[in-house]
Scaffold this motif. Structure first.
Motif, PDB file in Angstrom:
ATOM      1  N   GLN A   1       0.846  -1.240   0.057  1.00  0.00           N
ATOM      2  CA  GLN A   1       0.098  -0.104  -0.015  1.00  0.00           C
ATOM      3  C   GLN A   1       1.000   1.282  -0.049  1.00  0.00           C
ATOM      4  O   GLN A   1       1.659   1.484   0.826  1.00  0.00           O
ATOM      5  CB  GLN A   1      -0.941   0.143   1.233  1.00  0.00           C
ATOM      6  CG  GLN A   1      -1.838   1.129   1.227  1.00  0.00           C
ATOM      7  CD  GLN A   1      -2.746   1.428   2.353  1.00  0.00           C
ATOM      8  OE1 GLN A   1      -2.322   1.351   3.437  1.00  0.00           O
ATOM      9  NE2 GLN A   1      -3.793   1.698   2.355  1.00  0.00           N
TER      10      GLN A   1
ATOM     11  N   CYS B   1       0.462   5.296   0.163  1.00  0.00           N
ATOM     12  CA  CYS B   1      -0.492   6.412   0.443  1.00  0.00           C
ATOM     13  C   CYS B   1       0.288   7.832  -0.274  1.00  0.00           C
ATOM     14  O   CYS B   1       1.236   8.367   0.396  1.00  0.00           O
ATOM     15  CB  CYS B   1      -0.781   6.579   1.903  1.00  0.00           C
ATOM     16  SG  CYS B   1      -1.556   5.212   2.618  1.00  0.00           S
TER      17      CYS B   1
ATOM     18  N   GLU C   1      -0.934  10.722  -7.745  1.00  0.00           N
ATOM     19  CA  GLU C   1      -1.117   9.275  -8.502  1.00  0.00           C
ATOM     20  C   GLU C   1       0.054   9.295  -9.705  1.00  0.00           C
ATOM     21  O   GLU C   1       0.643   8.389  -9.814  1.00  0.00           O
ATOM     22  CB  GLU C   1      -2.554   9.058  -8.981  1.00  0.00           C
ATOM     23  CG  GLU C   1      -3.459   8.654  -8.274  1.00  0.00           C
ATOM     24  CD  GLU C   1      -4.587   8.532  -8.728  1.00  0.00           C
ATOM     25  OE1 GLU C   1      -4.715   8.278 -10.027  1.00  0.00           O
ATOM     26  OE2 GLU C   1      -5.757   8.034  -8.097  1.00  0.00           O
TER      27      GLU C   1
ATOM     28  N   SER D   1      -8.622   1.642 -12.255  1.00  0.00           N
ATOM     29  CA  SER D   1      -9.343   2.613 -11.717  1.00  0.00           C
ATOM     30  C   SER D   1     -10.704   2.144 -11.832  1.00  0.00           C
ATOM     31  O   SER D   1     -11.325   1.459 -12.571  1.00  0.00           O
ATOM     32  CB  SER D   1      -8.904   3.720 -12.523  1.00  0.00           C
ATOM     33  OG  SER D   1      -9.473   3.941 -13.728  1.00  0.00           O
TER      34      SER D   1
ATOM     35  N   SER E   1      -5.997   1.874  -8.003  1.00  0.00           N
ATOM     36  CA  SER E   1      -5.920   3.435  -7.397  1.00  0.00           C
ATOM     37  C   SER E   1      -7.209   3.809  -6.650  1.00  0.00           C
ATOM     38  O   SER E   1      -7.338   4.480  -5.767  1.00  0.00           O
ATOM     39  CB  SER E   1      -5.786   4.224  -8.440  1.00  0.00           C
ATOM     40  OG  SER E   1      -4.966   4.212  -9.336  1.00  0.00           O
ATOM     41  N   ASP E   2      -8.464   3.087  -6.749  1.00  0.00           N
ATOM     42  CA  ASP E   2      -9.671   3.458  -6.335  1.00  0.00           C
ATOM     43  C   ASP E   2     -10.251   2.480  -5.377  1.00  0.00           C
ATOM     44  O   ASP E   2     -11.554   2.418  -5.218  1.00  0.00           O
ATOM     45  CB  ASP E   2     -10.685   3.924  -7.464  1.00  0.00           C
ATOM     46  CG  ASP E   2     -10.203   5.206  -8.047  1.00  0.00           C
ATOM     47  OD1 ASP E   2      -9.370   5.968  -7.499  1.00  0.00           O
ATOM     48  OD2 ASP E   2     -10.545   4.870  -9.479  1.00  0.00           O
TER      49      ASP E   2
ATOM     50  N   HIS F   1      -9.891   2.090  -1.996  1.00  0.00           N
ATOM     51  CA  HIS F   1      -9.951   2.210  -0.739  1.00  0.00           C
ATOM     52  C   HIS F   1     -11.528   2.579  -0.083  1.00  0.00           C
ATOM     53  O   HIS F   1     -11.964   2.370   0.794  1.00  0.00           O
ATOM     54  CB  HIS F   1      -8.941   3.627  -0.377  1.00  0.00           C
ATOM     55  CG  HIS F   1      -9.433   4.890  -1.059  1.00  0.00           C
ATOM     56  ND1 HIS F   1      -8.963   5.039  -2.520  1.00  0.00           N
ATOM     57  CD2 HIS F   1     -10.254   6.057  -0.818  1.00  0.00           C
ATOM     58  CE1 HIS F   1      -9.497   6.368  -2.851  1.00  0.00           C
ATOM     59  NE2 HIS F   1      -9.791   6.860  -1.888  1.00  0.00           N
TER      60      HIS F   1
ATOM     61  N   LEU G   1      -1.625  -0.991  -3.678  1.00  0.00           N
ATOM     62  CA  LEU G   1      -3.037  -0.311  -3.495  1.00  0.00           C
ATOM     63  C   LEU G   1      -2.502   1.047  -3.301  1.00  0.00           C
ATOM     64  O   LEU G   1      -1.745   1.441  -2.221  1.00  0.00           O
ATOM     65  CB  LEU G   1      -3.755  -1.004  -2.385  1.00  0.00           C
ATOM     66  CG  LEU G   1      -4.035  -2.369  -2.328  1.00  0.00           C
ATOM     67  CD1 LEU G   1      -4.444  -2.865  -0.907  1.00  0.00           C
ATOM     68  CD2 LEU G   1      -5.059  -2.574  -3.327  1.00  0.00           C
TER      69      LEU G   1
ATOM     70  N   SER H   1      -3.532   4.837  -2.444  1.00  0.00           N
ATOM     71  CA  SER H   1      -4.587   5.484  -1.913  1.00  0.00           C
ATOM     72  C   SER H   1      -4.192   6.813  -1.334  1.00  0.00           C
ATOM     73  O   SER H   1      -3.103   6.919  -0.887  1.00  0.00           O
ATOM     74  CB  SER H   1      -5.353   4.700  -0.914  1.00  0.00           C
ATOM     75  OG  SER H   1      -6.175   5.155   0.036  1.00  0.00           O
TER      76      SER H   1
END
Length: 541
Positions: free
Chosen positions: A21, A23, A27, A54, A92-93, A95, A131, A133
């Protein structure tokens, strides 16, 4: 910074860690770094194709041909399980399916991810899921299956490249005038540290279109972008209360010390072998300018001023205080170079009944950071109660210097009277009958012996109240009457002030310059009240 991310990512890929992951709000920047690692045979033994997903485009393989029917997260994870080539998949999406924002987690997505982690870990070809996010939320079921990788904010060279690029692009048009030398550009790049590249670019562009000129005065617009970052944290307060050092009456010793360190965080100072200043502890008599000085130094240095409210650190759930302190420190470092102000620090870490050691642990974390910090965060701590200051806070290495602020001397009182009276006389309704000259200031300074700066200000306000009640300009008699009717702190708290002076005599440096003392400098530390000698060592800067 980015090099450290590439090294960490390459190690995890070579170790075939199945799920990571990252954060970040950036992007495109993250994707660029991931692609650089995935394709570099010097960083990974087996180059990998970069897949993306995405919520709008679905699953997209390296050839760019979208896989139909994969915008649903569960369908995308099912397709990801069938990838049979070396791959690095960036989603990307995902979360919102983890319960971000208080929503319940999607059990189907969580179960598919756990199955994918097992399959990627034991599969015949290297595959890794990343991941991506903006928030760190993860369901508890995935806590042991996902490895979190830190992605740093842009470095100064990256921000400088953006600044130089936008200057070149706009200076050529002739509509924008650039009034920045090399030092000025460095200040802009350093001021934008803690912002994303997109935020930094927006700040630079706004500075240019504000008045058609890019110069040092536009740093405030970069600080405005930082204000948004700080405000979202809820732990720090971004203060925008410009106060010039000239607006602080007296304290010339402290002012000179601060003036010499202006710009000491720049590359020029580092090349000279000079470390960035760490901070100062200012203690002394209440109402004598400690907090005002904290505000003034940030304005004088052109740095953002952050105030840390210790009460907010201790608010919230049990066990969250330590995390709150770490988060506040992280935001301050991301905002660096900056000034971090802790007002009445002795009260913030005092603890109390039922504390269970939380205050001591949070205080210990703060002290360790102060000792080991490398980012240019200049800490200004103010304290009124010296007896409550722990000895570990006072030792060398925490602060560069400890200053003691005493009751103002005659010369300082004249300066304070001049500042406050002149400020009020700017209003036409107030001016008219009062002439501020050296004679009046000398008289007021003599009559206000033992008054603090705050008390002098209140005397001016009280005089204004009398003048306003009769709807007339301010008079000399109004100020004299206010002084007669006020009982200063030096009278009501004489014993306490004497104790404070005695403590500071050998433990702190006097903020007042020797030439401003009412007595011979050798008499510093005398307890005579009011208007006696000044506690603190006689050191000149």
């Amino acid at each position: 910074m980015v090099g450290a991310f590439r090294d960490t990512l390459s190690q995890l890929l070579k170790a075939r860690v199945p799920v990571l992951q990252v954060c970040s709000y950036e992007e495109q920047r993250v994707l660029g770094e991931i692609a650089a690692v995935a394709h570099d045979v010097a960083l990974v033994r087996t180059p990998r194709g970069v897949w993306t997903w995405s919520a709008t485009r679905g699953l997209v393989p390296p050839d760019g041909n979208r896989r139909q029917g994969t915008t649903d997260p569960v369908a995308a994870l099912d397709a990801a399980l069938r990838i049979d080539e070396p791959a690095l998949l960036v989603m990307s999406d995902l979360h919102p399916a983890f319960g971000a924002g208080g929503r319940p987690a999607d059990p189907g997505v969580v179960r598919r991810l756990r199955e994918l982690a097992v399959a990627y870990r034991s599969g015949p070809v290297p595959r890794t899921l990343v991941l991506l996010s903006p928030v760190p939320d993860l369901p508890v079921e995935l806590a042991k299956d996902v490895t979190v990788v830190d992605f740093p904010l842009p470095t100064e060279p990256e921000i400088r490249a953006v600044l130089d690029g936008i200057i070149v692009a706009n200076a050529a048009t002739g509509r924008i005038r650039i009034d920045l030398d090399e030092r000025g550009r460095e200040r802009f790049a350093k001021a934008a540290l803690g912002l994303t590249l997109h935020e930094a670019e927006n700040a630079f562009a706004r500075a240019m279109v504000d008045d058609g000129v890019l110069n040092a005065s536009d740093l405030r617009l970069v600080h405005e972008e930082k204000r948004q970052v700080v405000r979202r944290s809820g732990l720090l307060e971004f203060l925008d209360d410009p106060v010039a050092l000239a607006d602080v009456g007296g304290l010339e010793n402290l002012k000179r010390w601060l003036a010499k360190r202006d710009g000491a965080w720049l590359a020029e100072a580092a090349a000279y072998g000079l470390p960035a200043p760490r901070g100062v502890l200012i203690t002394g008599v209440p109402g004598c300018g400690k907090s005002l000085t904290a505000k003034a130094v940030a304005a004088a240095w052109g740095l953002p001023l952050l105030r840390l409210d210790i009460g907010k650190v201790f608010a919230g759930l049990v066990g969250s205080s330590e995390q709150n302190m770490r988060e506040a420190i992280r935001i301050a470092e991301a905002t660096a170079p900056c000034v971090l102000w802790l007002d009445e620090i002795e009260k913030g870490f005092a603890g109390g009944p039922g504390d269970s050691g939380t205050s001591a642990r949070v205080f210990g974390s703060f002290l360790t950071w102060m000792q080991e910090k490398t980012r240019p965060v200049f800490v200004i701590a103010t304290a009124n109660d010296f007896a409550a200051l722990p000895p570990e806070l006072l030792r060398k290495g925490r602060f560069d210097e400890i200053f003691f602020v005493d009751l103002p001397t005659r010369a300082e009182r004249a300066s304070i009277w001049s500042l406050h009276v002149a400020r009020r006389l700017r209003h036409p309704a107030v001016a008219g009958e009062l002439t501020v000259d050296s004679g009046l200031l000398t008289e007021l300074a003599g009559l206000s012996d033992g008054y603090s700066g705050a008390e002098i200000e209140q005397a001016v306000v009280a005089g204004l109240v009398d003048a306003y009640a009769e709807r007339r300009p301010l008079r000399r008699d109004d100020l004299l009457r206010a002084l007669v009717n006020m009982v200063p702190l030096s009278v009501t708290q004489a014993e306490r002030i004497a104790a404070v002076r005695s403590w500071a005599e050998h433990r702190a440096v006097a903020a007042t310059a020797a030439e401003d003392w009412d007595l011979d400098p050798r008499q510093a530390g005398g307890p005579g009240l009011p208007g006696g000698g000044h506690g603190g060592r006689a050191v000149e800067f």
